[in-house]
Scaffold this motif. Structure first.
Motif: not given
Length: 300
Positions: A145-148, A231-239
């Motif tokens: 949901a955050q990524f979308k 780490f995990t949120i940045a891994l999803v958003v900052m690709q």
């Protein structure tokens, strides 16, 4: 010698006996002290081993006999860290995201803590309960949901988007921390200042705000650590590799070898450099926290 004189002398030489501490309490205190020292040494050793390994070569570190002191070591690992410029870029991104997150979290949480502690409004208890329930939700369950949401706003691979997600994750607990500090400051202090002729804003800035300085600093420390190490949120958003934060940069350092062999000396040097800004931050905050505690005690 008269009885009166002897009584005066005995009264003048009366000593106060100190309460005796039982042997069992002394032994228990020593055991707890030794346990605390052992735990502290274990924690300090991990940090020392990281710094020690950062000065060694891969061949030296992989020997069966450990090298306890970095004699004969070099700064080559640190030079390699700064060679391609990726560390400096990741450092600037992490600093920007972290400082923005701390600023947003402190402002929003502070205003929310004031509202919860100073005002009685409908749905107040439900709001507090919802805030605690949000903290129980696993972060992994909200990644899609955050990524979308960030993609629809065009904030993927964007510092502002990552800051919004970090602030949303940090604000609930920060608000809960500040609520305790605000509730601990009696509202009667502001009322007394109003009686003395101060306005509401002046009473808050001169009386209440200085007393809340330790709480603000403690909340800022929490927000800083959460944003800096995330780490995990940045891994999803900052690709994109060009917008990596320091945890993502350190992960890339582990996987950089084409032969799949991790150069742990280089990783230890990178870990040491990642820890340096945190140490500097704590050195600054430590003095400000002490002055805030003293100032709050005097003003209270």
């Amino acid at each position: 010698m008269s009885a009166t004189t002897s009584a005066r002398r005995s009264a003048g030489t009366t000593t106060v006996r100190k309460p005796k501490v039982s042997t069992g309490r002394r032994v228990s205190g020593w055991l707890w002290t030794l346990l605390a020292v052992a735990v502290a040494l274990c924690w300090i050793f991990t940090v020392y081993w990281m710094v020690n390994s950062s000065f060694l070569s891969t061949v030296t570190l992989q020997k069966s006999t450990p090298t306890w002191l970095p004699f004969g070591g070099s700064w080559d690992n640190f030079k390699n860290i700064f060679a391609d410029g990726t560390f400096v870029k990741a450092l600037s991104i992490s600093l920007g995201v972290t400082l923005l997150t701390v600023l947003v979290a402190i402002v929003v949480a502070f205003l929310g803590a004031l509202a919860i502690s100073r005002f009685r409004f409908k749905g107040r208890k439900s709001f507090i309960l919802a805030m605690l329930l949000i903290q129980m939700l696993p972060a992994e369950g909200m990644f899609i949901a955050q990524f979308k949401m960030m993609a629809s706003w065009g904030l993927v691979n964007n510092i502002l988007g990552l800051t919004l997600l970090y602030a949303a994750a940090v604000i609930p607990f920060t608000l809960w921390m500040l609520r305790g500090f605000v509730a601990g400051v009696p509202a009667e202090l502001e009322e007394a200042a109003l009686v003395d002729g101060l306005s509401g804003t002046q009473a808050f800035l001169r009386i209440t705000f200085p007393l809340l300085a330790p709480g603000l600093v403690a909340s800022a420390v929490y927000a800083f650590l959460q944003a800096w190490n995330e780490f995990t949120i940045a891994l999803v958003v900052m690709q994109d590799n060009d917008v990596r934060t320091l945890p993502l940069w350190l992960r890339g350092l582990v996987q950089a070898s084409a032969t799949r062999e991790t150069h742990w000396c280089l990783v230890m040097a990178g870990s040491t450099m990642v820890a340096v800004p945190v140490i500097i931050f704590f050195m600054i905050v430590r003095s400000k926290m002490s002055s805030g505690l003293v100032g709050g005690a005097v003003k209270g």
